[in-house]
Motif scaffolding. Structure first.
Motif, PDB file in Angstrom:
ATOM      1  N   LEU A 125      46.178  31.678  45.206  1.00 54.15           N
ATOM      2  CA  LEU A 125      47.575  31.737  44.756  1.00 54.15           C
ATOM      3  C   LEU A 125      48.100  30.349  44.397  1.00 54.15           C
ATOM      4  O   LEU A 125      48.800  30.170  43.400  1.00 54.15           O
ATOM      5  CB  LEU A 125      48.444  32.362  45.844  1.00 54.15           C
ATOM      6  CG  LEU A 125      48.289  33.874  46.046  1.00 54.15           C
ATOM      7  CD1 LEU A 125      49.059  34.330  47.285  1.00 54.15           C
ATOM      8  CD2 LEU A 125      48.796  34.627  44.810  1.00 54.15           C
ATOM      9  N   GLU A 126      47.758  29.361  45.208  1.00 48.78           N
ATOM     10  CA  GLU A 126      48.183  27.990  44.929  1.00 48.78           C
ATOM     11  C   GLU A 126      47.591  27.490  43.611  1.00 48.78           C
ATOM     12  O   GLU A 126      48.273  26.828  42.823  1.00 48.78           O
ATOM     13  CB  GLU A 126      47.786  27.065  46.078  1.00 48.78           C
ATOM     14  CG  GLU A 126      48.585  27.298  47.356  1.00 48.78           C
ATOM     15  CD  GLU A 126      48.089  26.434  48.506  1.00 48.78           C
ATOM     16  OE1 GLU A 126      46.948  25.918  48.401  1.00 48.78           O
ATOM     17  OE2 GLU A 126      48.839  26.274  49.496  1.00 48.78           O
ATOM     18  N   LYS A 127      46.339  27.838  43.378  1.00 45.37           N
ATOM     19  CA  LYS A 127      45.706  27.439  42.122  1.00 45.37           C
ATOM     20  C   LYS A 127      46.375  28.122  40.933  1.00 45.37           C
ATOM     21  O   LYS A 127      46.605  27.511  39.882  1.00 45.37           O
ATOM     22  CB  LYS A 127      44.218  27.781  42.146  1.00 45.37           C
ATOM     23  CG  LYS A 127      43.454  27.335  40.895  1.00 45.37           C
ATOM     24  CD  LYS A 127      41.978  27.657  41.004  1.00 45.37           C
ATOM     25  CE  LYS A 127      41.202  27.109  39.802  1.00 45.37           C
ATOM     26  NZ  LYS A 127      41.716  27.625  38.525  1.00 45.37           N
ATOM     27  N   GLN A 128      46.704  29.410  41.127  1.00 44.76           N
ATOM     28  CA  GLN A 128      47.366  30.143  40.058  1.00 44.76           C
ATOM     29  C   GLN A 128      48.729  29.541  39.737  1.00 44.76           C
ATOM     30  O   GLN A 128      49.109  29.393  38.570  1.00 44.76           O
ATOM     31  CB  GLN A 128      47.529  31.611  40.439  1.00 44.76           C
ATOM     32  CG  GLN A 128      48.124  32.475  39.328  1.00 44.76           C
ATOM     33  CD  GLN A 128      48.213  33.936  39.725  1.00 44.76           C
ATOM     34  OE1 GLN A 128      47.774  34.325  40.802  1.00 44.76           O
ATOM     35  NE2 GLN A 128      48.778  34.734  38.849  1.00 44.76           N
ATOM     36  N   VAL A 129      49.485  29.175  40.796  1.00 47.33           N
ATOM     37  CA  VAL A 129      50.790  28.540  40.590  1.00 47.33           C
ATOM     38  C   VAL A 129      50.629  27.215  39.858  1.00 47.33           C
ATOM     39  O   VAL A 129      51.378  26.909  38.924  1.00 47.33           O
ATOM     40  CB  VAL A 129      51.502  28.334  41.948  1.00 47.33           C
ATOM     41  CG1 VAL A 129      52.740  27.454  41.769  1.00 47.33           C
ATOM     42  CG2 VAL A 129      51.895  29.668  42.554  1.00 47.33           C
ATOM     43  N   ALA A 130      49.621  26.436  40.282  1.00 52.33           N
ATOM     44  CA  ALA A 130      49.387  25.148  39.629  1.00 52.33           C
ATOM     45  C   ALA A 130      48.978  25.332  38.174  1.00 52.33           C
ATOM     46  O   ALA A 130      49.440  24.603  37.283  1.00 52.33           O
ATOM     47  CB  ALA A 130      48.316  24.366  40.394  1.00 52.33           C
ATOM     48  N   ALA A 174      36.587  37.034  60.312  1.00 53.24           N
ATOM     49  CA  ALA A 174      36.566  36.885  58.854  1.00 53.24           C
ATOM     50  C   ALA A 174      37.963  36.882  58.237  1.00 53.24           C
ATOM     51  O   ALA A 174      38.183  36.330  57.174  1.00 53.24           O
ATOM     52  CB  ALA A 174      35.739  37.995  58.222  1.00 53.24           C
ATOM     53  N   ALA A 175      38.928  37.522  58.939  1.00 54.17           N
ATOM     54  CA  ALA A 175      40.257  37.680  58.363  1.00 54.17           C
ATOM     55  C   ALA A 175      40.932  36.357  57.989  1.00 54.17           C
ATOM     56  O   ALA A 175      41.437  36.213  56.887  1.00 54.17           O
ATOM     57  CB  ALA A 175      41.133  38.493  59.306  1.00 54.17           C
ATOM     58  N   PRO A 176      40.916  35.373  58.875  1.00 56.09           N
ATOM     59  CA  PRO A 176      41.551  34.100  58.511  1.00 56.09           C
ATOM     60  C   PRO A 176      40.906  33.449  57.294  1.00 56.09           C
ATOM     61  O   PRO A 176      41.593  32.896  56.443  1.00 56.09           O
ATOM     62  CB  PRO A 176      41.383  33.250  59.766  1.00 56.09           C
ATOM     63  CG  PRO A 176      41.215  34.238  60.870  1.00 56.09           C
ATOM     64  CD  PRO A 176      40.470  35.373  60.274  1.00 56.09           C
ATOM     65  N   ALA A 177      39.582  33.533  57.211  1.00 56.46           N
ATOM     66  CA  ALA A 177      38.901  32.928  56.067  1.00 56.46           C
ATOM     67  C   ALA A 177      39.321  33.606  54.772  1.00 56.46           C
ATOM     68  O   ALA A 177      39.566  32.959  53.748  1.00 56.46           O
ATOM     69  CB  ALA A 177      37.387  33.035  56.256  1.00 56.46           C
ATOM     70  N   SER A 178      39.408  34.949  54.835  1.00 55.07           N
ATOM     71  CA  SER A 178      39.827  35.688  53.651  1.00 55.07           C
ATOM     72  C   SER A 178      41.268  35.343  53.269  1.00 55.07           C
ATOM     73  O   SER A 178      41.608  35.197  52.096  1.00 55.07           O
ATOM     74  CB  SER A 178      39.677  37.180  53.907  1.00 55.07           C
ATOM     75  OG  SER A 178      40.133  37.925  52.812  1.00 55.07           O
ATOM     76  N   GLN A 179      42.125  35.174  54.275  1.00 55.50           N
ATOM     77  CA  GLN A 179      43.528  34.833  54.022  1.00 55.50           C
ATOM     78  C   GLN A 179      43.655  33.433  53.416  1.00 55.50           C
ATOM     79  O   GLN A 179      44.433  33.210  52.488  1.00 55.50           O
ATOM     80  CB  GLN A 179      44.310  34.919  55.326  1.00 55.50           C
ATOM     81  CG  GLN A 179      45.814  34.719  55.163  1.00 55.50           C
ATOM     82  CD  GLN A 179      46.561  34.902  56.461  1.00 55.50           C
ATOM     83  OE1 GLN A 179      45.963  35.170  57.484  1.00 55.50           O
ATOM     84  NE2 GLN A 179      47.863  34.783  56.399  1.00 55.50           N
ATOM     85  N   ASP A 180      42.868  32.496  53.924  1.00 52.25           N
ATOM     86  CA  ASP A 180      42.878  31.135  53.369  1.00 52.25           C
ATOM     87  C   ASP A 180      42.450  31.133  51.910  1.00 52.25           C
ATOM     88  O   ASP A 180      43.001  30.405  51.084  1.00 52.25           O
ATOM     89  CB  ASP A 180      41.947  30.229  54.181  1.00 52.25           C
ATOM     90  CG  ASP A 180      42.509  29.932  55.567  1.00 52.25           C
ATOM     91  OD1 ASP A 180      43.718  30.190  55.781  1.00 52.25           O
ATOM     92  OD2 ASP A 180      41.736  29.467  56.426  1.00 52.25           O
ATOM     93  N   ALA A 181      41.463  31.972  51.594  1.00 52.73           N
ATOM     94  CA  ALA A 181      40.984  32.041  50.216  1.00 52.73           C
ATOM     95  C   ALA A 181      42.063  32.577  49.290  1.00 52.73           C
ATOM     96  O   ALA A 181      42.247  32.083  48.163  1.00 52.73           O
ATOM     97  CB  ALA A 181      39.734  32.919  50.138  1.00 52.73           C
ATOM     98  N   ARG A 182      42.775  33.623  49.791  1.00 43.13           N
ATOM     99  CA  ARG A 182      43.844  34.185  48.968  1.00 43.13           C
ATOM    100  C   ARG A 182      44.964  33.169  48.747  1.00 43.13           C
ATOM    101  O   ARG A 182      45.509  33.048  47.640  1.00 43.13           O
ATOM    102  CB  ARG A 182      44.401  35.447  49.631  1.00 43.13           C
ATOM    103  CG  ARG A 182      43.473  36.664  49.520  1.00 43.13           C
ATOM    104  CD  ARG A 182      44.245  37.961  49.798  1.00 43.13           C
ATOM    105  NE  ARG A 182      44.824  37.979  51.133  1.00 43.13           N
ATOM    106  CZ  ARG A 182      44.191  38.435  52.207  1.00 43.13           C
ATOM    107  NH1 ARG A 182      42.950  38.910  52.099  1.00 43.13           N
ATOM    108  NH2 ARG A 182      44.788  38.430  53.388  1.00 43.13           N
TER     109      ARG A 182
END
Length: 459
Positions: free
Chosen positions: A27-32, A15-23
């Protein structure tokens, strides 16, 4: 049992990679989103400043120029004089919407724009990045309209008190087509011959209209004054201003409105607008002092008319340079232009004997010409690296060729104004007649051209 205990750990590992991808995605959406918000805020700020600047430039015509010129004529001509400026606010606006905006700023050749934007086709609410990346094209269009309005209105000062209103209208319409539109395109339009930012053959520095506005109007004013001839009784009969109070108020409005004229030409609410704002104010102040001192020395006392004329001369002189020079350079430009225009008005006009009624040439033609030359001398890349970072801009920085480019721009403005104005005057004179009759001139433009008086209480 040990296998069962390890199961949750395995699940966490998957699950860890999926959670990291979501974060990361969040963050990318927030920057955009932040970038979009910043861009929207910048656009809103720039657009707000430009709309205010457009209003300030319109204020320069009415009430500024209308009061300034109106107070300088005799009282029997105040409404006729003010009406000439007001008419430009209406007539030039309609022309601009129909075709002259397209001729000035539409894509064309090195000398004139095309008809692609006629009837404001394609002039919408999205920016045109060639002109201004953060404001709607309609904002740019309406801002430039205010320049197109005041430029022909300035010419009226030279033929004040003696041209038919009907002839004036036709003259100004033709002048907008034949002189203003091509000059604006050459200096500011896409592909223009003199455009310094969009690949012109002779990059002429003209931040807010030294050649486009003041040289064209001032030189055309002189040609018109010479063609029409002198007012009845000039210079033997004194023709002083009938109301210095009105002219004083008008000059102050011009000074304030000029911040929209010059600082607004940055086309954004940024540091360049600040620089142009400061330069504009400093030059006006220095020129008012320069003219007043010259008048004090020559005539024994400084006059209110001299002070306000000097301020306007300084504003004219700094117009091409406002976005290119430092505050100290602006002081020098204002002082030099103020004294020079005093000399033009009080000595050169007297020597040659022409009747430039309100000194449109002495202030705008002469001041605009000298200001354009001084721009090439004082322009500083630290203020505006228009030719690229680290590249010299003006003569004092080591770019002597810029003075040559400035002279080319001035020569084109003079030539176009002289030839275009003479052709228009000839055509209008032979069809409608330019000048009012002697009886109408003696009666005054208010009654003869408009059937009303500015001062009914005078009777």
């Amino acid at each position: 049992m040990p296998m069962a205990a390890q199961a949750p750990a395995a699940t966490q590992t998957v699950a860890a990679p999926a959670s990291q991808d979501a974060r990361i995605a969040a963050l990318e959406k927030q920057v955009a989103d932040n970038a979009t918000a910043v861009a929207a805020a910048q656009s809103a700020g720039d657009n707000g400043w430009m709309l205010v600047s457009a209003a300030l430039v319109l204020m320069m015509s009415g009430p500024g120029l209308a009061l300034f010129y109106g107070g300088l004529v005799r009282k029997k001509n105040i409404l006729g004089t003010m009406m000439q400026t007001f008419a430009m606010m209406a007539v030039i606006t309609v022309l601009w919407a129909l075709v002259t905006y397209s001729l000035a700023f539409g894509t064309g050749n090195a000398f004139i724009g095309g008809l692609h934007n006629a009837f404001l086709h394609g002039v919408g609410l999205l920016p045109d990045k060639d002109y201004a990346a953060t404001i709607p094209l309609q904002t740019f269009m309406v801002y430039q309209l205010m320049f197109a309005i005041i430029t022909p209105a300035l010419i009226t000062g030279a033929f004040a008190e003696r041209m038919k209103f009907s002839a004036m209208l036709v003259f100004m319409i033709l002048w907008a087509f034949l002189v203003y539109s091509p000059m604006a395109h050459m200096v500011w339009g896409k592909g223009g011959l003199l455009n310094a930012t969009l690949g012109g053959r002779f990059p002429c520095l003209d931040f807010a209209g030294g050649t486009v506005v003041h040289v064209t109007s001032g030189v055309s004013a002189l040609v018109t004054a010479l063609y029409l001839g002198k007012r009845i009784g000039y210079p033997k009969i004194p023709m002083p201003p009938h109301s210095m109070v009105l002219s004083f108020i008008g000059a102050c409005l011009l000074w304030v409105g000029w911040f929209g004229f010059n600082a607004g030409s940055a086309l954004a609410a940024g540091t360049l607008a600040t620089s142009a704002f400061v330069a504009t104010h400093f030059a006006a102040a220095a020129a008012a002092i320069g003219w007043s001192i010259a008048e004090w020395i020559n005539h024994g006392k400084p006059s209110a008319l001299g002070a306000i004329s000097g301020a306007v001369a300084g504003l004219v002189g700094i117009t091409p340079a406002a976005g290119f020079v430092s505050p100290m350079s602006a002081l020098w430009i204002g002082l030099i232009v103020g004294v020079f225009c005093f000399f033009m008005v009080f000595f050169v006009k007297k020597i040659f004997g022409y009747d430039d009624s309100l000194d449109a040439f002495g202030v705008h033609g002469a001041g605009g010409t000298l200001g354009a030359v001084l721009t090439g001398i004082f322009a500083n890349s630290a203020i505006n690296p228009i030719f690229g970072a680290g590249k010299a801009t003006g003569l004092l920085e080591g770019n002597a060729h810029q003075v040559v480019n400035q002279v080319v721009g001035i020569a084109i403005a003079w030539g176009l104004s002289i030839v275009g104005t003479l052709v228009i005057l000839f055509v209008v004179d032979k069809t409608l007649g330019l000048r009012v009759s002697e009886a109408d001139e003696r009666e005054g433009l208010d009654l003869s051209q408009h059937g009303e008086e500015g001062y009914d209480w005078a009777h």
